[in-house]
Design a protein around this motif. Structure first.
Motif, PDB file in Angstrom:
ATOM      1  N   ASP A 223     -51.817  48.400   5.442  1.00  0.00           N
ATOM      2  CA  ASP A 223     -51.290  47.384   6.217  1.00  0.00           C
ATOM      3  C   ASP A 223     -49.909  47.593   6.727  1.00  0.00           C
ATOM      4  N   LEU A 224     -49.048  48.192   5.823  1.00  0.00           N
ATOM      5  CA  LEU A 224     -47.796  48.705   5.967  1.00  0.00           C
ATOM      6  C   LEU A 224     -47.785  49.647   6.963  1.00  0.00           C
ATOM      7  N   VAL A 225     -48.883  50.632   7.191  1.00  0.00           N
ATOM      8  CA  VAL A 225     -48.847  51.824   7.944  1.00  0.00           C
ATOM      9  C   VAL A 225     -48.949  51.163   9.476  1.00  0.00           C
ATOM     10  N   LEU A 226     -50.004  50.421   9.523  1.00  0.00           N
ATOM     11  CA  LEU A 226     -50.330  49.516  10.749  1.00  0.00           C
ATOM     12  C   LEU A 226     -49.008  48.834  11.407  1.00  0.00           C
ATOM     13  N   LEU A 227     -48.253  48.218  10.568  1.00  0.00           N
ATOM     14  CA  LEU A 227     -47.192  47.398  10.850  1.00  0.00           C
ATOM     15  C   LEU A 227     -45.922  48.496  11.403  1.00  0.00           C
ATOM     16  N   LEU A 228     -46.133  49.525  10.844  1.00  0.00           N
ATOM     17  CA  LEU A 228     -45.044  50.663  11.155  1.00  0.00           C
ATOM     18  C   LEU A 228     -45.545  51.114  12.684  1.00  0.00           C
ATOM     19  N   VAL A 229     -46.743  51.401  12.551  1.00  0.00           N
ATOM     20  CA  VAL A 229     -47.102  51.685  13.995  1.00  0.00           C
ATOM     21  C   VAL A 229     -46.846  50.672  15.117  1.00  0.00           C
ATOM     22  N   LEU A 230     -47.206  49.612  14.651  1.00  0.00           N
ATOM     23  CA  LEU A 230     -46.780  48.521  15.656  1.00  0.00           C
ATOM     24  C   LEU A 230     -45.259  48.252  15.916  1.00  0.00           C
ATOM     25  N   ALA A 231     -44.482  48.547  15.043  1.00  0.00           N
ATOM     26  CA  ALA A 231     -42.937  48.558  15.330  1.00  0.00           C
ATOM     27  C   ALA A 231     -42.656  49.684  16.091  1.00  0.00           C
ATOM     28  N   ALA A 232     -43.057  50.883  15.898  1.00  0.00           N
ATOM     29  CA  ALA A 232     -42.643  51.865  16.689  1.00  0.00           C
ATOM     30  C   ALA A 232     -43.072  51.714  18.074  1.00  0.00           C
ATOM     31  N   CYS A 233     -44.245  51.222  18.451  1.00  0.00           N
ATOM     32  CA  CYS A 233     -44.725  51.134  19.877  1.00  0.00           C
ATOM     33  C   CYS A 233     -43.896  49.966  20.647  1.00  0.00           C
ATOM     34  N   VAL A 234     -43.709  49.082  19.932  1.00  0.00           N
ATOM     35  CA  VAL A 234     -42.860  47.809  20.525  1.00  0.00           C
ATOM     36  C   VAL A 234     -41.601  48.232  20.859  1.00  0.00           C
ATOM     37  N   GLN A 235     -40.696  49.118  19.662  1.00  0.00           N
ATOM     38  CA  GLN A 235     -39.428  49.372  19.865  1.00  0.00           C
ATOM     39  C   GLN A 235     -39.252  50.443  20.835  1.00  0.00           C
ATOM     40  N   PHE A 236     -40.315  51.310  20.927  1.00  0.00           N
ATOM     41  CA  PHE A 236     -40.281  52.152  21.953  1.00  0.00           C
ATOM     42  C   PHE A 236     -39.481  51.914  23.357  1.00  0.00           C
ATOM     43  N   PHE A 237     -39.879  50.729  24.027  1.00  0.00           N
ATOM     44  CA  PHE A 237     -39.341  49.894  24.887  1.00  0.00           C
ATOM     45  C   PHE A 237     -38.181  49.088  24.563  1.00  0.00           C
ATOM     46  N   GLY A 238     -38.561  48.167  23.663  1.00  0.00           N
ATOM     47  CA  GLY A 238     -37.738  47.102  23.101  1.00  0.00           C
ATOM     48  C   GLY A 238     -36.371  47.527  22.620  1.00  0.00           C
ATOM     49  N   ALA A 239     -36.416  48.514  21.938  1.00  0.00           N
ATOM     50  CA  ALA A 239     -35.033  48.891  21.491  1.00  0.00           C
ATOM     51  C   ALA A 239     -33.961  49.299  22.567  1.00  0.00           C
ATOM     52  N   ASN A 240     -34.655  49.449  23.696  1.00  0.00           N
ATOM     53  CA  ASN A 240     -33.646  49.829  24.670  1.00  0.00           C
ATOM     54  C   ASN A 240     -33.782  48.675  25.949  1.00  0.00           C
ATOM     55  N   GLY A 241     -33.873  47.375  25.431  1.00  0.00           N
ATOM     56  CA  GLY A 241     -33.527  46.195  26.147  1.00  0.00           C
ATOM     57  C   GLY A 241     -32.324  45.924  26.845  1.00  0.00           C
ATOM     58  N   GLN A 242     -31.483  46.337  26.030  1.00  0.00           N
ATOM     59  CA  GLN A 242     -29.915  46.351  26.576  1.00  0.00           C
ATOM     60  C   GLN A 242     -29.684  47.292  27.442  1.00  0.00           C
ATOM     61  N   ASN A 243     -30.082  48.601  27.489  1.00  0.00           N
ATOM     62  CA  ASN A 243     -30.268  49.550  28.691  1.00  0.00           C
ATOM     63  C   ASN A 243     -30.850  48.769  30.012  1.00  0.00           C
ATOM     64  N   GLN A 244     -31.813  48.233  29.730  1.00  0.00           N
ATOM     65  CA  GLN A 244     -32.834  47.778  30.986  1.00  0.00           C
ATOM     66  C   GLN A 244     -31.912  46.493  31.467  1.00  0.00           C
ATOM     67  N   ILE A 245     -31.305  45.920  30.570  1.00  0.00           N
ATOM     68  CA  ILE A 245     -30.451  44.675  31.131  1.00  0.00           C
ATOM     69  C   ILE A 245     -29.152  45.267  32.031  1.00  0.00           C
ATOM     70  N   ALA A 246     -28.546  46.174  31.576  1.00  0.00           N
ATOM     71  CA  ALA A 246     -27.357  47.017  32.243  1.00  0.00           C
ATOM     72  C   ALA A 246     -27.714  47.454  33.385  1.00  0.00           C
ATOM     73  N   LEU A 247     -29.128  47.921  33.564  1.00  0.00           N
ATOM     74  CA  LEU A 247     -29.614  48.714  34.754  1.00  0.00           C
ATOM     75  C   LEU A 247     -29.771  47.722  35.895  1.00  0.00           C
ATOM     76  N   MET A 248     -30.266  46.468  35.296  1.00  0.00           N
ATOM     77  CA  MET A 248     -30.968  45.400  36.277  1.00  0.00           C
ATOM     78  C   MET A 248     -29.543  44.691  36.933  1.00  0.00           C
ATOM     79  N   VAL A 249     -28.621  44.425  36.158  1.00  0.00           N
ATOM     80  CA  VAL A 249     -27.510  43.800  36.490  1.00  0.00           C
ATOM     81  C   VAL A 249     -26.589  44.728  37.469  1.00  0.00           C
ATOM     82  N   ASN A 250     -26.643  46.034  36.968  1.00  0.00           N
ATOM     83  CA  ASN A 250     -25.843  47.002  37.889  1.00  0.00           C
ATOM     84  C   ASN A 250     -26.340  47.491  38.937  1.00  0.00           C
TER      85      ASN A 250
END
Length: 469
Positions: A223-250
């Motif tokens: 169960d923890l392994v699957l949750l880690l996979v879920l976190a990795a996939c979501v964070q691949f783009f989600g962790a860079n949300g701040q960058n995406q906001i900066a690019l949209m604004v600028n």
């Protein structure tokens, strides 16, 4: 539920001091993040790749050395470790502030400081996560995790807005220096903590094989392994949300630093609401992990198609709510199910996945934005998240017995008993689809030893949302 219940962990003096120090210093963290992103954009001519490289370098050390950091955290006194790491971060912020104020900063300078900051977080992040359960007992643990997130998000609300105004007024350099000074609040709080009241676990002796021991522990929990996979996939783009906001604004809306600060603050307002809602829950629920991550993917797609700056900012609020619901619940799910002797190593793996994928995702986000535009970058991230959550949700249903109707409030049915050898890290209400009372912390397919009562210290695990502070 009473409002006092939402803040029940503040009744513990040590945690109250720690939380106050974080509350005072967290705005500085977000002020620096905004100043760093904006400085890179100005020095690079608005390059998405340069912005992505900065984020990648800051998170790369966690990817490379995160497991060793967790092993060291399990060996050393966590309070002293945090005093050292917080002081080092303050020195780095002051040094970069001096360079930027003097007009001598170049992009490679920011790269270098970002990487150095990342090296320190290899110890600081698992150290902070493992220190929370030493301050509060198990009954207050989930609440303490949520309040940590709320404090961080409150800083995320105030910090970007203040940083945007200060950058426009006095430049990025002084903002870095303000953050450097703000680390002092956390250090003072750590020095005031009564060590005799901490729920300490026996330190893990040094030697070979400690990292492998932690890996076996986690790999034995499907169960923890699957949750880690879920976190990795979501964070691949989600962790860079701040960058995406900066690019949209600028690049899309072509507004200034103040508008960037407001947009980042809007996301933080939603995240703060999500964290406070989490503080009201007595225990985490797997269904909220899935619903929160799915909602985050949908909100990314919606934000990408917003026609103007104002509508874009409005969508960022619910995006923050669902993202923090996912983050806080996932965090608590891990905290409440680990053997205390494995805490540093397990949480270093969690942080490695949760933050370590950012070096991989940040350049991809920047490349897509430069090639097809920031809107395409947000859309791709949202679609990938939706597909991944749907797929892994079905797999988790088989491992944890969570059925589609269990995701609907009031639709939880009787859950199948966990298979032999499987842990059950977190849950919902007694008898529901995600009941944590049925789990046994530390149990793991015969690979993880059961923690003795002395090692437990009346406390079983905790973690806060991954963050630079």
């Amino acid at each position: 539920m009473s409002r006092l219940v939402m803040f029940r962990s503040l009744a513990v003096r040590n945690y109250r001091l720690y939380a106050l120090g974080q509350l005072m210093s967290n705005p500085g963290t977000w002020m620096q993040r905004i100043a760093q992103d904006w400085l890179v954009l100005q020095l690079s001519g608005g390059s998405g790749i340069a912005l992505g490289m900065t984020t990648a370098l800051q998170f790369l050390p966690m990817l490379l050395f995160g497991l060793w950091g967790g092993a060291l955290v399990d060996r050393f006194d966590k309070r002293r470790t945090l005093i050292l790491t917080q002081g080092s971060m303050g020195v780095l912020a002051l040094a970069l502030g001096v360079l930027a104020t003097a007009g001598a900063a170049q992009v490679w300078h920011v790269y270098l400081f970002a990487f150095a900051l990342g090296l320190i977080t290899v110890l600081d992040n698992p150290g902070r996560q493992a220190f929370v359960p030493e301050m509060v007992d198990r009954e207050r643990l989930s609440n303490a995790i949520a309040l940590n997130s709320a404090s961080f998000q409150l800083g995320r609300v105030t910090g970007p807005a203040v940083a945007g105004l200060l950058i426009a007024w006095i430049g990025s350099g002084p903002v870095f220096m303000i953050n450097g000074v703000s680390f002092g609040f956390t250090i003072v709080a750590l020095l005031m903590i009564r060590t005799g009241e901490l729920h300490r676990t026996d330190p893990v002796p040094g030697g070979k094989g400690r990292i492998r021991e932690g890996l076996r522990y986690v790999s034995g929990r499907r169960d923890l392994v699957l949750l880690l996979v879920l976190a990795a996939c979501v964070q691949f783009f989600g962790a860079n949300g701040q960058n995406q906001i900066a690019l949209m604004v600028n690049n899309v809306f072509e507004t200034g630093a103040a508008a960037f600060g407001v947009a980042a603050a809007a996301l933080a307002v939603g995240a703060l609401i999500g964290a406070l809602l989490a503080a009201r829950r007595e225990r985490p629920r797997l269904s909220l992990v899935l619903l929160g991550s799915l909602g985050f993917g949908v909100s990314q797609v919606v934000a990408a198609v917003m026609p103007g700056y104002v509508s874009f900012v409005v969508v960022l609020v619910p995006m923050g709510v669902v993202f923090m619901t996912y983050v806080t619940t996932l965090n608590a799910t891990f905290q409440l199910s680990v053997d205390p002797r494995m805490r540093g190593r397990v949480m270093s793996m969690f942080m490695l996945v949760f933050m370590g994928v950012a070096p991989l995702g940040a350049p991809v986000v920047g490349l897509i934005a430069d090639a097809f535009g920031p809107r395409a970058s947000l859309t791709v991230g949202g679609v990938v998240t939706i597909v991944v959550v749907t797929t892994l949700g079905a797999l988790l249903a088989r491992v944890r017995g969570v059925r589609p109707r269990d995701l609907v409030p009031g639709g939880r049915g009787r859950r199948e008993a966990p298979r032999s050898g499987e842990g059950d890290p977190a849950g919902s209400e007694p008898g529901g689809a995600d009941d944590p009372e049925e789990e046994r912390p530390g149990a793991a397919s015969g690979n993880a030893p059961e923690a003795p009562e002395k090692a437990r210290g009346g406390d079983d695990g905790s973690r806060q949302v991954p963050s630079p502070r």
